[in-house]
Design a protein around this motif. Structure first.
Motif, mmCIF file in Angstrom:
data_model
loop_
_atom_site.group_PDB
_atom_site.id
_atom_site.type_symbol
_atom_site.label_atom_id
_atom_site.label_comp_id
_atom_site.label_asym_id
_atom_site.label_seq_id
_atom_site.Cartn_x
_atom_site.Cartn_y
_atom_site.Cartn_z
ATOM 1 N N ARG A 67 0.952 -1.156 -0.008
ATOM 2 C CA ARG A 67 -0.159 0.187 -0.074
ATOM 3 C C ARG A 67 0.918 1.308 -0.011
ATOM 4 N N ARG A 79 2.359 1.839 -3.265
ATOM 5 C CA ARG A 79 1.474 2.511 -4.312
ATOM 6 C C ARG A 79 1.047 3.743 -4.115
ATOM 7 N N ILE A 80 1.092 4.150 -3.149
ATOM 8 C CA ILE A 80 0.610 5.598 -2.587
ATOM 9 C C ILE A 80 2.019 6.363 -3.202
ATOM 10 N N VAL A 84 3.852 5.901 -5.589
ATOM 11 C CA VAL A 84 3.712 5.810 -7.123
ATOM 12 C C VAL A 84 2.795 6.874 -7.671
ATOM 13 N N GLN A 85 1.707 6.980 -6.771
ATOM 14 C CA GLN A 85 0.546 8.149 -7.001
ATOM 15 C C GLN A 85 1.104 9.417 -6.719
ATOM 16 N N ARG A 86 1.994 9.738 -5.843
ATOM 17 C CA ARG A 86 2.324 11.000 -5.590
ATOM 18 C C ARG A 86 3.069 11.837 -6.802
#
Length: 152
Positions: free
Chosen positions: A141, A144-145, A147-149
């Motif tokens: 998790r 993934r966070i 990568v999204q930032r």
């Protein structure tokens, strides 16, 4: 009982390093970002961890840190001790001067609790923590966070 952020952060950073170290050295900047721990604080912690032989460092491009031993040989207690922390439930740090006239009435109780905590933390290795499904899912998790930032 006193387990400060120093001990907690050291264990967290070592666990992060263990989870991400398969493909080579891990930078403190990456750990800092994933775990939201100040880079300068991590530098202080890793200096102590390196001196105690828990991590190895590699300089230069692609450099960073690696765990120095097999993960099953590194206990949580050892990590906490490496950054000069202890888990002591007594008020007197075991000196038996917790009351104005020496030992307090409950000294043995708190000393026993401290021993139980130490035994538990000594029995848990980095590998034990990695083997927990919740640790794995939390790490995924966090990845993934990141990568999204958006990059700064």
């Amino acid at each position: 009982m006193k387990l400060t952020t120093k001990g907690r952060y050291a264990v967290t950073a070592m666990l992060d390093l263990s989870l991400h170290g398969d493909s080579g050295p891990v930078s403190l900047a990456d750990i800092s970002t994933r775990q939201e721990i100040s880079l300068s604080y991590l530098e202080q912690l890793f200096s102590k961890l390196r001196r105690k032989g828990l991590v190895n460092s590699t300089r230069g491009p692609g450099g960073g840190y690696r765990i120095a031993r097999d993960l099953h040989l590194v206990s949580v207690s050892e990590i906490i001790g490496a950054v000069n922390e202890s888990v002591d439930a007594t008020q007197c740090a075991g000196k038996e001067n917790c009351h104005s006239h020496g030992r307090c009435l409950t000294h043995d109780l708190w000393e026993g609790l401290s021993a139980q905590i130490e035994d538990f933390l000594s029995s848990v290795s980095l590998q034990d923590m990695i083997d927990q499904q919740r640790v794995q899912s939390t790490s995924l998790r966090q990845d993934r966070i990141l990568v999204q930032r958006p990059s700064v």
